[in-house]
Design an enzyme around this catalytic site. Sequence first.
Site, PDB file in Angstrom:
ATOM      1  N   SER B 195       4.458   3.863   0.974  1.00 24.87           N
ATOM      2  CA  SER B 195       4.712   3.405  -0.396  1.00 24.87           C
ATOM      3  C   SER B 195       3.421   2.953  -1.054  1.00 24.87           C
ATOM      4  CB  SER B 195       5.721   2.264  -0.365  1.00 24.87           C
ATOM      5  OG  SER B 195       5.252   1.253   0.498  1.00 24.87           O
ATOM      6  N   ARG B 196       3.504   2.808  -2.359  1.00 20.44           N
ATOM      7  CA  ARG B 196       2.407   2.183  -3.101  1.00 20.44           C
ATOM      8  C   ARG B 196       2.641   0.677  -3.130  1.00 20.44           C
ATOM      9  NH1 ARG B 196      -0.445   6.096  -5.649  1.00 20.44           N
ATOM     10  NH2 ARG B 196       0.685   7.992  -6.232  1.00 20.44           N
ATOM     11  N   THR B 204      -0.276   1.812   1.636  1.00 21.93           N
ATOM     12  CA  THR B 204      -0.921   2.918   2.336  1.00 21.93           C
ATOM     13  C   THR B 204      -1.133   4.117   1.420  1.00 21.93           C
ATOM     14  OG1 THR B 204      -0.230   2.186   4.513  1.00 21.93           O
ATOM     15  CG2 THR B 204      -0.662   4.530   4.263  1.00 21.93           C
ATOM     16  N   ASP B 257      15.048 -10.068  -0.440  1.00 21.71           N
ATOM     17  CA  ASP B 257      14.845  -8.790   0.247  1.00 21.71           C
ATOM     18  C   ASP B 257      15.908  -8.607   1.332  1.00 21.71           C
ATOM     19  OD1 ASP B 257      13.748  -6.443   1.117  1.00 21.71           O
ATOM     20  OD2 ASP B 257      12.011  -7.349   2.091  1.00 21.71           O
TER      21      ASP B 257
END
Lengths: 515, 515
Positions: B195-196, B204, B257
């Site tokens: 993911s960004r 990554t 989350d």
Amino acid sequence: MEFKVKLLGIRAGGKQIIVIDDEYASRMGIHSSDRVTIEFKNKKIIAITNVAKDFPKKTIGIYEEVQEKLKVTEGETVKVQAAERPESLGHIREKINGRKLRQEEIKSIILDVVERHLSDVELASFVTSLHIRGTSIDEVEGLTKAMIETGKTIDFGKSPILDKHSVGGVPGDKTTILVVPIVAAAGFTIPKTSSRAITSPAGTADRVEVLCPVDLNFEEMREAVKKTNACLAWGGALDLAPADDLLIQVEYPLSIDPLLLPSILSKKKAIGAQYLVVDIPTGRGSKIKTIGEAQALAQDFIELGKRLDIHIQCGVTFGEQPVGYAIGPALEAREALLAVMNKGPIDLVNKACSLAGLLFEMMGIENGEQKAKKIIQSGKAEKKLREIIAVQGGNPKVQPEDIELGKEVAEARSKESGRVQWINNRYIAQIARAAGAPKSNGAGVLLNKKLGDKVEVGDVLYRIYSGNKQKLNVAVRLSEKLETFGVTGKFGEKMLVDRIPTEKVSYEKPFVLER
Amino acid sequence: MEFKVKLLGIRAGGKQIIVIDDEYASRMGIHSSDRVTIEFKNKKIIAITNVAKDFPKKTIGIYEEVQEKLKVTEGETVKVQAAERPESLGHIREKINGRKLRQEEIKSIILDVVERHLSDVELASFVTSLHIRGTSIDEVEGLTKAMIETGKTIDFGKSPILDKHSVGGVPGDKTTILVVPIVAAAGFTIPKTSSRAITSPAGTADRVEVLCPVDLNFEEMREAVKKTNACLAWGGALDLAPADDLLIQVEYPLSIDPLLLPSILSKKKAIGAQYLVVDIPTGRGSKIKTIGEAQALAQDFIELGKRLDIHIQCGVTFGEQPVGYAIGPALEAREALLAVMNKGPIDLVNKACSLAGLLFEMMGIENGEQKAKKIIQSGKAEKKLREIIAVQGGNPKVQPEDIELGKEVAEARSKESGRVQWINNRYIAQIARAAGAPKSNGAGVLLNKKLGDKVEVGDVLYRIYSGNKQKLNVAVRLSEKLETFGVTGKFGEKMLVDRIPTEKVSYEKPFVLER
């Protein structure tokens, strides 16, 4: 960063929302739902961001609510910056995580609700955590006070101020239309505000509106109270507790009601109520199911009243069938008018007189219920109601037969004989709504039988009224499908109460958000 | 009821929203946030209603998302009806009220998330109740499977498929850029998606993008894997678990989350992973604070892996300081390239080799970590990384010194002497972001000292890189304000750890939503 204004020309339902493109949002470190400050000339407001792909670059799309506050026009330049997360969001997070909130923390949340600094996502999470985590009496007090402080209040220059409220849930409950003139006729001041129906076939404001206008402003309310000791006004536009009105908008889709007490008492305190009787209709088919629940709720009301300087008495009333026979604005207005003229159904009259009686006893009058009944029998209650109708701009000479009902009528007849053992409140309400209530005010249901009545096969159980053939048909079909009345020889003989199908069916209790 | 279409010409962030006026909404019994069905020609979709005052009567305002689905133009007539409440809403309410959900109930919720049948208010309430009520392992399994079934999957036609994941939370963690070529060089298949950054200075995908394009489609991923056994792709546009992407949009503003496990494992299963090593960075300043927490999480991963047919091993890694010295996309890409060329910092190399080693041992290879180290030392890892860079369209000959860093540099120096006793991960990340990371990819922080290093007064602790003088100044000011490094003679001598001010200050831990 500077952005060019694009007016979107639509409203966002009161929310302060702006739209910017994803590239510039990302450069500014702004995500969807983040807050930004927008500066234009001397004005600076906080708005919530919608990040859109394919939106013109360096352009800010502005909904009308924002435009009205900033007074900006198309193509002008405004300064946009990421705003700090409001402190209240930290408190909401603490509530999510189970901490009890302190008064000033609650105040900061409610302030941000009213200022529109919180997004729907945040409001929804807040009310969900209030519902799951529960609220301590300290928190309830804090919420109530914060709602009062962020709203308007009205001073009638009279004392004491009496008031009456029902937590709702029973169809046909037009009791307020009797209680207010009874109490006012006895010389007490009772400036009553009521709500319109949200999910029910009629709210008190809908019922009263059949007799006279209810959309009073503060000046008109004061005038009415000065002349008659009372009013029967719609509270919705008075901004008495705007935070509550905003929170209801997220409670309603979620079908949760964690703010019942603050919602009710903030509005009572805002009109200066000092003596309040709270009606808690209780029983199967009602919002409150058991006497135990009713007692717990009553204790909370009384305790909260002490903290707000409101003397509260609670009446637990029988809620297992509609009050009176009429459900729907015009049908109910007619029945209330008949009752105040001493021609009403006994349960309605008893309920109104016992609640008015509780108020009288709080004022030191003995045998309150008897006094209330005498006020009806003497014609003083009727006279007072007609004064109120007149001062609010209605026809004071209105007679029950003047009230127009829906022209289309259908009858629901019994397929069994015996006695009426139960009436399903919810189904009655659904049928009345299907027929057009509350919008079409002549629509509704008029019962012909009530609990304990003897019924033969083919007897009329109730009539459905509608202004429109098509709606009547929908209501009739619904009525045929639903087991609205339970008619059997002896209660308890029919042993199979319910059958749970193997195939899961979506069976959901409709949510009632009427206070 | 028929409505005339008014195209609003803006997007609603992917949501299917329409606007109608309050009068007609009320006639149809529709409230804000209620769902409606809209029919046009042979198409029928469900959208969520915004009720607006002062909107043209009998007109439906249509955002672009709805327009694209219906293919309707301005002024055309569509049929609008109140839609039934989706069944999934009943299940969300049951979760709010504390009931564990069954698999098919979860499926119906996730399906409605993906179909956009749920409003933000409902999504927010759902994730809030998942967070507060918790999720059983059965529910986690159901959520994961539902997310997989409602997304795309990819079959590389190879077996076994290996994968690596970090639960995140430590700055500078470029381990993946080493693990993937090490594993692929040993002949195993490892199609890595990443993911960004959302809230961190680099994800990554941001790091790899400094070396080569990462925005691969399924065909390009297959091609890369066919040629090199591996890829280093951005997973965000692949629609691997679209429900997760939508739920993150409400989790992020709420800073919760609750879907960590389903989010991670649905995406792994979607690319066919059979052997997975999960890195759980642990310690102060990391997402997971204690070994106990790490073990509990690891147990959940392993159990859930069994239910999904993924063999999982978890590595608990030291998370109390950044990995290596570099934080920020370009700085980290350079450091990773150096490390894969056997010139890297020892902690980074050790971490990568121990995680790759766990994968090797799962494949029956003994002394996995040693094998991984040999693959670096032999140059095979570098060769493999350059192959991957080439097949993804980057320059395979890239050298560390070719990578451009921010031109503006500032130094942070120690005011004390002693040893580095702690480094605040969060502050380092904040400074790197203030300097412009991850958007400006040359921005970031390069440490000069790490835990245990000797420091004299005036020694450089770290350097801040930025592409822009103004941002550098902001980062420097932040750096001066924050106690990023703890330098003392002996750990534990400084006894006063924190002081709680009498005046309440808003001190809130920033939320990290990186997986």
